[in-house]
Design an enzyme around this catalytic site. Structure first.
Site, mmCIF file in Angstrom:
data_model
loop_
_atom_site.group_PDB
_atom_site.id
_atom_site.type_symbol
_atom_site.label_atom_id
_atom_site.label_comp_id
_atom_site.label_asym_id
_atom_site.label_seq_id
_atom_site.Cartn_x
_atom_site.Cartn_y
_atom_site.Cartn_z
ATOM 1 C CB ALA A 9 -0.716 0.170 0.926
ATOM 2 N N GLY A 10 2.025 1.294 -0.073
ATOM 3 C CA GLY A 10 2.691 2.393 0.196
ATOM 4 C C GLY A 10 3.423 2.577 -0.656
ATOM 5 C CG MET A 12 9.417 2.142 -3.080
ATOM 6 S SD MET A 12 9.592 2.874 -4.843
ATOM 7 C CE MET A 12 9.684 1.254 -5.312
ATOM 8 N NE ARG A 34 0.217 -0.118 9.879
ATOM 9 C CZ ARG A 34 0.848 0.606 9.079
ATOM 10 N NH1 ARG A 34 1.736 1.928 8.348
ATOM 11 N NH2 ARG A 34 -0.444 0.964 9.694
ATOM 12 C CB ALA A 113 20.487 -2.767 -4.455
ATOM 13 C CG HIS A 146 17.865 13.692 -5.113
ATOM 14 N ND1 HIS A 146 18.997 14.341 -4.773
ATOM 15 C CD2 HIS A 146 16.798 12.598 -4.952
ATOM 16 C CE1 HIS A 146 18.698 12.608 -5.447
ATOM 17 N NE2 HIS A 146 17.847 12.357 -5.558
ATOM 18 C CG HIS A 147 11.950 15.726 -4.109
ATOM 19 N ND1 HIS A 147 11.825 15.440 -2.756
ATOM 20 C CD2 HIS A 147 12.606 13.925 -4.462
ATOM 21 C CE1 HIS A 147 11.610 14.461 -1.723
ATOM 22 N NE2 HIS A 147 12.396 13.293 -2.556
ATOM 23 C CE LYS A 150 18.371 12.601 -0.852
ATOM 24 N NZ LYS A 150 17.592 11.284 -0.536
ATOM 25 N N GLY A 156 21.816 9.313 -1.035
ATOM 26 C CA GLY A 156 22.959 7.508 -0.463
ATOM 27 C C GLY A 156 23.546 7.673 -1.889
ATOM 28 C CB THR A 157 22.255 7.207 -4.910
ATOM 29 O OG1 THR A 157 20.873 6.751 -5.363
ATOM 30 C CG2 THR A 157 22.970 7.253 -6.683
HETATM 31 P P1 NAD Z 1 6.150 3.727 2.790
HETATM 32 O O1 NAD Z 1 5.999 4.637 3.414
HETATM 33 O O2 NAD Z 1 5.207 4.612 1.091
HETATM 34 O O3 NAD Z 1 5.654 2.376 2.303
HETATM 35 C C1 NAD Z 1 5.794 1.139 2.995
HETATM 36 C C2 NAD Z 1 4.962 0.766 3.394
HETATM 37 O O4 NAD Z 1 5.253 -0.388 3.326
HETATM 38 C C3 NAD Z 1 3.868 0.838 4.105
HETATM 39 O O5 NAD Z 1 2.075 1.264 3.155
HETATM 40 C C4 NAD Z 1 2.952 0.800 5.585
HETATM 41 O O6 NAD Z 1 1.962 0.363 5.958
HETATM 42 C C5 NAD Z 1 4.087 -0.793 5.159
HETATM 43 N N1 NAD Z 1 4.940 -1.508 6.538
HETATM 44 C C6 NAD Z 1 5.306 -1.148 7.465
HETATM 45 N N2 NAD Z 1 5.732 -2.598 7.538
HETATM 46 C C7 NAD Z 1 5.042 -3.281 7.266
HETATM 47 C C8 NAD Z 1 4.627 -4.467 7.455
HETATM 48 N N3 NAD Z 1 5.367 -5.047 9.151
HETATM 49 N N4 NAD Z 1 4.155 -5.363 6.956
HETATM 50 C C9 NAD Z 1 3.533 -5.349 6.029
HETATM 51 N N5 NAD Z 1 4.071 -4.043 5.433
HETATM 52 C C10 NAD Z 1 4.384 -3.111 6.439
HETATM 53 O O7 NAD Z 1 7.805 4.587 1.435
HETATM 54 P P2 NAD Z 1 8.346 3.766 0.540
HETATM 55 O O8 NAD Z 1 8.819 4.999 0.122
HETATM 56 O O9 NAD Z 1 7.704 3.011 -0.380
HETATM 57 O O10 NAD Z 1 9.600 2.347 0.946
HETATM 58 C C11 NAD Z 1 9.687 2.160 1.535
HETATM 59 C C12 NAD Z 1 11.408 1.602 1.917
HETATM 60 O O11 NAD Z 1 11.283 0.657 0.682
HETATM 61 C C13 NAD Z 1 11.581 2.448 2.946
HETATM 62 O O12 NAD Z 1 12.605 1.828 3.524
HETATM 63 C C14 NAD Z 1 12.868 3.894 1.578
HETATM 64 O O13 NAD Z 1 13.969 3.991 2.017
HETATM 65 C C15 NAD Z 1 12.863 2.369 0.723
HETATM 66 N N6 NAD Z 1 13.290 2.824 -1.022
HETATM 67 C C16 NAD Z 1 14.267 2.018 -1.693
HETATM 68 C C17 NAD Z 1 14.751 1.865 -3.207
HETATM 69 C C18 NAD Z 1 15.418 1.221 -3.789
HETATM 70 O O14 NAD Z 1 15.774 1.332 -5.005
HETATM 71 N N7 NAD Z 1 16.356 -0.479 -2.890
HETATM 72 C C19 NAD Z 1 13.866 2.964 -3.552
HETATM 73 C C20 NAD Z 1 12.582 3.706 -2.721
HETATM 74 C C21 NAD Z 1 12.324 3.560 -1.630
#
Ligand code: NAD
Length: 259
Positions: A9-10, A12, A34, A113, A146-147, A150, A156-157
């Protein structure tokens, strides 16, 4: 490949669901979030046969985790118990959580990653090679944009790019890094790696590495236009995990730069 998305639902998660319908071989069998999230029980627009759920997806072959650092250990324990491969995109892990990732990777394959974009991971490789080939007469300057929302700088990149450049020159980044300049800085030391951050508007993410000599310069640039760049990489990583031995992998493995 039967895939479950954790954090569906988040921000990503939503991008992953959108992209998953465009990549051949991806079948999303669970969209997990969640238990208290308002989307639980609602249908997933991209995959009409499933609803958002809080249950562990035992029928998935691979798990893609973009949740929250504190959720990662529990998720990995479940994946390990079910012998499921994991793509771990969640960042901000504590030292203990990072250690647990290594522990779990003894029994299941994990791609981890901090930036899953295919283009950024290619850029890392190109920068390392460029820094190796072009000697320190070529001044390396890294800029990132970046926007305005941030919260951290440099990105980090940008730090990963600086590490790649330092690795190409076989030096420690801490010995050559210069984060921004102001005032009477003196002459630029040979071999310095400059790192600079621009903030404004809604820029998703831009990184340029310039290698500048007296007679010529080379610039390598990556621009992300949407989070789908990370989502596509994560889905590719999930497909790549099919049939892999337990171990910890990164996007260099997925792209074929590392054995
Ligand atoms: P977000 O807060 O929009 O979404 C996170 C989602 O995870 C929420 O919907 C939340 O309810 C859910 N969640 C939390 N705990 C949970 C659990 N135990 N079980 C199931 N769902 C759970 O955040 P986002 O922007 O989508 O980012 C998520 C993570 O990914 C962050 O750590 C961010 O830094 C990382 N990220 C990594 C990359 C990459 O390329 N590796 C790119 C963008 C974001």
């Amino acid at each position: 490949m039967k895939i479950a998305i954790l954090g569906a639902a988040g921000r990503m998660g939503q991008n992953l669901l959108r992209c998953s319908t465009k990549i051949a071989g991806c079948e999303v069998v669970a969209a997990v979030d969640r238990g208290d999230h308002p989307l639980i029980g609602k249908p997933v627009a991209e995959w009409p046969d499933i609803v958002y759920t809080a249950d562990w997806p035992i029928h998935a072959e691979a798990i893609i985790d973009f949740t929250f650092h504190a959720a990662v250990v529990g998720n990995l324990k479940n994946a390990r118990a079910n012998k499921q491969a994991v793509v771990l995109g969640t960042t901000g892990l504590s030292e203990d959580e990072k250690a647990f990732v290594q522990e779990a990777a003894k029994q299941i394959p994990i791609v981890q990653a901090a930036n899953m974009s295919l283009g950024v991971n290619l850029l890392l490789e190109l920068v390392k090679r460029a820094a190796q080939v072009l000697d320190p007469d070529y001044d390396i300057e890294i800029t990132e944009a970046h926007h305005r929302l941030k919260k951290d700088a440099p990105s980090g990149t940008a730090l990963m790019l600086a590490e790649a450049a330092a690795a190409g020159r076989a030096v420690a980044l801490k010995d050559v890094a210069c984060y921004g300049r102001e005032g009477i800085t003196g002459e630029r030391p040979r071999g310095e790696i400059g790192i600079h951050a621009i903030r404004g508007g809604s820029i998703v993410g831009e990184h340029t590495v310039a290698l500048i000599a007296d007679e010529e310069s080379v610039e390598i640039t990556h621009k992300a236009y949407s989070r789908e760049a990370f989502a596509t990489g994560a889905l590719r990583a999930a497909l790549w995990l099919s049939g892999r031995a337990p171990g910890i992998y990164n996007m260099r493995h997925v792209l074929g730069f590392a054995e």
